[in-house]
Scaffold this motif. Structure first.
Motif, PDB file in Angstrom:
ATOM      1  N   THR A 380       0.832  -1.085  -0.134  1.00 53.93           N
ATOM      2  CA  THR A 380      -0.006   0.151   0.038  1.00 53.93           C
ATOM      3  C   THR A 380       1.014   1.161   0.010  1.00 53.93           C
ATOM      4  OG1 THR A 380      -1.841  -1.250   1.177  1.00 53.93           O
ATOM      5  CG2 THR A 380      -1.802   1.265   1.312  1.00 53.93           C
ATOM      6  N   LEU A 383       2.606   2.010  -3.388  1.00 57.20           N
ATOM      7  CA  LEU A 383       1.871   2.362  -4.305  1.00 57.20           C
ATOM      8  C   LEU A 383       1.165   3.729  -4.101  1.00 57.20           C
ATOM      9  CD1 LEU A 383      -0.226  -0.796  -5.201  1.00 57.20           C
ATOM     10  CD2 LEU A 383       1.393  -0.010  -6.688  1.00 57.20           C
ATOM     11  N   LEU A 385      -1.173   4.562  -2.045  1.00 52.45           N
ATOM     12  CA  LEU A 385      -2.697   4.284  -2.243  1.00 52.45           C
ATOM     13  C   LEU A 385      -3.075   5.662  -0.939  1.00 52.45           C
ATOM     14  CD1 LEU A 385      -3.064   0.573  -2.566  1.00 52.45           C
ATOM     15  CD2 LEU A 385      -3.243   2.617  -4.464  1.00 52.45           C
ATOM     16  N   SER A 453      -0.664   1.721  -9.518  1.00 53.94           N
ATOM     17  CA  SER A 453      -1.525   2.302  -8.464  1.00 53.94           C
ATOM     18  C   SER A 453      -2.768   3.159  -8.903  1.00 53.94           C
ATOM     19  CB  SER A 453      -0.395   3.696  -8.020  1.00 53.94           C
ATOM     20  OG  SER A 453      -0.790   4.405  -6.860  1.00 53.94           O
TER      21      SER A 453
END
Length: 481
Positions: A380, A383, A385, A453
């Motif tokens: 996570t 990426l 996020l 992503s």
């Protein structure tokens, strides 16, 4: 006797009438029994028609000789036709013991034991001490439940003519008698050495050897039996057990592979094949066995997981992924399988698929993997996020996702100062505003991490219900210097 048999008998009698001249000489006991051995061998090998053709040719060449007809009748024994032929020949050639022996054997096979005695007695009178008649009479006495008398008759026959057939039948009689196993085994060893095409003899010999503690000899006899039964999968399974008892794992593997090739699908047997292949360090054989085991246990993911491990060892990424996908489909509640998929996909830089696999693992209730939560968190962060799914208007979602993509781009500029390009995606939505797919329409940036992503972030986003599919475009350019 049926009318059909009577008709055949009449025709055979007429055909059997010899021309004037010297009477044909009956075949000696040794020669006749050698032909009967060929008859039995042809039956075992499934080639009686070949021998029948040969006998037809002999009869055509020597029409006055009844022996080709006698042998052909033995080839058809026991049947109405064979009995009719024996009977006809016995009428025309009463001095020839072979038709009388044939009639006696037909009666024995039919269970008409009282009727069998007379023709066999006639054969012994026609040629005193005729070994084949003694042998057939021994079989009659055995069928009547008189083992002592049968043994005496078979021993008498063997004394007069030492051949494999007589040894075998005496051995089979002795094999079930307490204290006689050693002699039975010795007789069978000699018999099958001279005449290996004897399934029953080999089967009993294998059993006697195992019971005597000689597993190797039992397995060797069983191997000859399997050679006679190449399409009998259960024979191959039993032979695998015999080789295992003898300590020969390599031969056992061969038998188990043949068992499976013939359609054997007993999971326990196939599991043994897998185990032996592992012990012998034969990954190719193990893979073959696992494929069969997977087919035989369609609800068990373990064979598929092991196949994935073997494929991974060979660096066969496609096969590894395929096996893991199959296993995950069989056991969607197992977290450990999803984690294996997630780690593989992460190595392949298929980040959005890896993230989906990690999330499936964290949601699965069976066999949790403690490290999975931290690995998912690391992905996570990798990426960039959003901390929570983007939501709001389509513009707000665009802005929220943009923060992570721009942060990634700036990170990558530090390694690639000239990195630039465009990324255009379409987000397909269902009526509730849930994303169903993210399609890359254009990507000149060619940055896998940024593309993935965007894929994850837009799939996670919560759109207003009733929204149309959204197309988002990003233009990435280095800041001016």
């Amino acid at each position: 006797m049926t009318s059909r048999v009577l008709t055949c008998l009449l025709l055979s009698v007429l055909c059997a009438l010899p021309a004037l001249g010297a009477r044909p000489v009956p075949a000696p006991a040794a020669d006749g029994m050698a032909m009967l051995q060929r008859v039995d061998t042809a039956r075992v090998q499934g080639s009686p028609s070949t021998l029948r053709t040969e006998l037809d040719a002999q009869q055509a060449k020597a029409p006055k000789d009844p022996m080709p007809r006698v042998y052909r009748a033995f080839l058809a024994l026991p049947s109405d036709e064979s009995f009719a032929e024996f009977k006809a020949l016995a009428v025309v050639y009463p001095e020839n013991p072979w038709p009388h022996v044939g009639m006696g054997l037909v009666y024995v096979r039919w269970g008409m034991l009282k009727d069998a005695a007379a023709p066999l007695e006639t054969a012994r009178k026609a040629v005193p001490g005729f070994a084949p008649a003694l042998w057939a009479d021994g079989l009659r006495l055995q069928a009547e439940g008189k083992p002592a008398e049968a043994e005496a008759r078979l021993r008498e026959a063997l004394t007069k003519l030492d051949i494999p057939r007589f040894r075998t039948d005496l051995a089979l009689l002795l094999a079930g008698r307490p204290g006689a196993a050693a002699e039975a085994r010795a007789l069978l060893v000699r018999s099958v050495k001279d005449w290996p095409e004897q399934p029953e003899a080999l089967q009993v010999l294998s059993r006697l050897a195992r019971e005597a503690g000689d597993a190797k000899a039992g397995a060797e006899a069983g191997a000859l039996l399997v050679a006679l039964q190449p399409h009998d999968r259960e024979a191959h399974r039993r032979q695998a057990d015999a080789w295992l008892a003898a300590g020969d794992k390599a031969q056992a593997v061969k038998m188990l592979e043949r068992y499976a090739t013939l359609g054997g699908a007993e999971p326990a047997v196939l599991s043994t094949w897998v185990k032996l292949a592992v012990e012998l360090d034969r990954p190719e054989d193990e893979a073959k066995a696992l494929v069969r085991l997977a087919a035989a246990t369609p609800k068990d993911p373990e064979p598929l997981l092991r196949l994935a491990t073997l494929a991974e060892a060979k660096q066969d990424v496609a096969a590894t992924e395929a096996r893991l996908d199959q296993a995950a489909a069989l056991a969607p509640e197992r977290a450990d399988i999803q984690v294996r998929r997630a780690r593989l996909l992460l190595k392949l830089e298929r980040y959005f698929e890896s993230m989906a696999a990690y999330r499936a693992a964290l949601a699965a209730p069976e066999r949790p993997v403690p490290e999975a939560a931290e690995e998912a968190a690391q992905l996570t962060r990798k990426l960039h996020l959003p901390a929570s799914p983007a939501k709001g208007t389509v513009e707000q979602i665009y802005d929220r996702v943009s923060l992570g993509l721009v942060a990634l781009y700036l990170e990558h500029l530090m390694e690639k100062p000239e990195l630039k390009g465009n990324l255009k995606v379409r987000v397909d939505l269902d009526p509730t505003g849930k994303a169903t797919n993210v399609v890359v329409l254009y990507d000149s940036l060619q940055d896998v991490l940024i593309t993935h992503s965007a894929h994850v972030a837009f799939m996670d986003a919560q759109y207003p219900p009733g929204s149309e599919p959204q197309v988002y475009q990003y233009v990435f350019r280095p800041p001016p210097r």
